[in-house]
Design a protein around this motif. Sequence first.
Motif, PDB file in Angstrom:
ATOM      1  N   PRO A   1      39.617  47.689  34.266  1.00 58.07           N
ATOM      2  CA  PRO A   1      40.268  46.902  35.312  1.00 58.07           C
ATOM      3  C   PRO A   1      40.748  45.545  34.798  1.00 58.07           C
ATOM      4  O   PRO A   1      41.737  44.990  35.282  1.00 58.07           O
ATOM      5  CB  PRO A   1      39.181  46.713  36.363  1.00 58.07           C
ATOM      6  N   PHE A   2      40.093  44.994  33.796  1.00 56.95           N
ATOM      7  CA  PHE A   2      40.503  43.707  33.228  1.00 56.95           C
ATOM      8  C   PHE A   2      41.864  43.818  32.555  1.00 56.95           C
ATOM      9  O   PHE A   2      42.713  42.941  32.689  1.00 56.95           O
ATOM     10  CB  PHE A   2      39.424  43.246  32.239  1.00 56.95           C
TER      11      PHE A   2
ATOM     12  N   MET B   1      36.795  47.282  24.091  1.00 61.18           N
ATOM     13  CA  MET B   1      37.348  47.298  25.403  1.00 61.18           C
ATOM     14  C   MET B   1      38.173  48.576  25.577  1.00 61.18           C
ATOM     15  O   MET B   1      38.889  48.975  24.663  1.00 61.18           O
ATOM     16  CB  MET B   1      38.255  46.079  25.555  1.00 61.18           C
ATOM     17  N   GLU B   2      38.079  49.172  26.709  1.00 59.70           N
ATOM     18  CA  GLU B   2      38.816  50.396  26.970  1.00 59.70           C
ATOM     19  C   GLU B   2      40.220  50.060  27.462  1.00 59.70           C
ATOM     20  O   GLU B   2      40.447  49.024  28.051  1.00 59.70           O
ATOM     21  CB  GLU B   2      38.111  51.218  28.044  1.00 59.70           C
ATOM     22  N   ALA B   3      41.132  50.994  27.237  1.00 62.10           N
ATOM     23  CA  ALA B   3      42.514  50.788  27.644  1.00 62.10           C
ATOM     24  C   ALA B   3      42.671  50.901  29.144  1.00 62.10           C
ATOM     25  O   ALA B   3      43.638  50.406  29.709  1.00 62.10           O
ATOM     26  CB  ALA B   3      43.423  51.803  26.952  1.00 62.10           C
ATOM     27  N   SER B   4      41.747  51.528  29.815  1.00 60.66           N
ATOM     28  CA  SER B   4      41.882  51.714  31.251  1.00 60.66           C
ATOM     29  C   SER B   4      40.934  50.823  32.046  1.00 60.66           C
ATOM     30  O   SER B   4      40.640  51.100  33.197  1.00 60.66           O
ATOM     31  CB  SER B   4      41.646  53.179  31.606  1.00 60.66           C
TER      32      SER B   4
ATOM     33  N   LEU C   1      45.386  41.866  33.678  1.00 56.65           N
ATOM     34  CA  LEU C   1      46.209  41.044  32.774  1.00 56.65           C
ATOM     35  C   LEU C   1      47.655  41.530  32.739  1.00 56.65           C
ATOM     36  O   LEU C   1      48.595  40.723  32.779  1.00 56.65           O
ATOM     37  CB  LEU C   1      45.619  41.047  31.358  1.00 56.65           C
ATOM     38  N   ILE C   2      47.832  42.842  32.667  1.00 58.37           N
ATOM     39  CA  ILE C   2      49.184  43.404  32.643  1.00 58.37           C
ATOM     40  C   ILE C   2      49.878  43.133  33.975  1.00 58.37           C
ATOM     41  O   ILE C   2      51.045  42.724  34.019  1.00 58.37           O
ATOM     42  CB  ILE C   2      49.150  44.916  32.319  1.00 58.37           C
ATOM     43  N   GLY C   3      49.170  43.308  35.086  1.00 59.18           N
ATOM     44  CA  GLY C   3      49.746  43.014  36.400  1.00 59.18           C
ATOM     45  C   GLY C   3      50.099  41.546  36.556  1.00 59.18           C
ATOM     46  O   GLY C   3      51.132  41.194  37.136  1.00 59.18           O
ATOM     47  N   LEU C   4      49.248  40.656  36.032  1.00 59.85           N
ATOM     48  CA  LEU C   4      49.528  39.215  36.088  1.00 59.85           C
ATOM     49  C   LEU C   4      50.774  38.871  35.275  1.00 59.85           C
ATOM     50  O   LEU C   4      51.632  38.105  35.734  1.00 59.85           O
ATOM     51  CB  LEU C   4      48.309  38.436  35.594  1.00 59.85           C
ATOM     52  N   ALA C   5      50.916  39.416  34.086  1.00 60.78           N
ATOM     53  CA  ALA C   5      52.077  39.143  33.236  1.00 60.78           C
ATOM     54  C   ALA C   5      53.351  39.678  33.880  1.00 60.78           C
ATOM     55  O   ALA C   5      54.389  38.995  33.912  1.00 60.78           O
ATOM     56  CB  ALA C   5      51.872  39.759  31.855  1.00 60.78           C
TER      57      ALA C   5
END
Length: 145
Positions: free
Chosen positions: A6-7, A1-4, A11-15
């Motif tokens: 959209p998933f 999985m890439e660091a950039s 996840l970061i935005g949800l947290a």
Amino acid sequence: MEASSPFTFALIGLAVGFVIGLVCYRLFSKGARDVASLKQTLLEREHQIADLKKNMSSHLTGIQQRLENIRHEADHLEQHIEDEAKQWKLPSVKTPSEPIAMPDSDSSVAMPRDYAAGKNGTLSEDFGLKESKATDDDSPQPPRY
């Protein structure tokens, strides 16, 4: 999985959104303010109770000291009375140290006028329904209110 991907951003935005929402809820909710004010009130009341206990303790200590002073003064007065009685060659006067007990007898205490005659009392279901039997003394009874 890439660091950039959209998933990952989702996840970061949800947290971050969850943490921000939790902080806002705690800061702005009425229940949290009520709990904080109740805690403050509880602490103030506990402080007041501690002060009352302290004041009551000092008050009771003062009363105890006054009682000791009264006892000491009474002993001093009794000694003075005995000295004066010896000086005047009078018989010693002793006061009874025990209070006079009143005799406990139920016969000397009259039944209150608002009580029903007999053993059942006024709360009995048949109070006032049955005719009372003739008593030994035919003296008129005072009216009951």
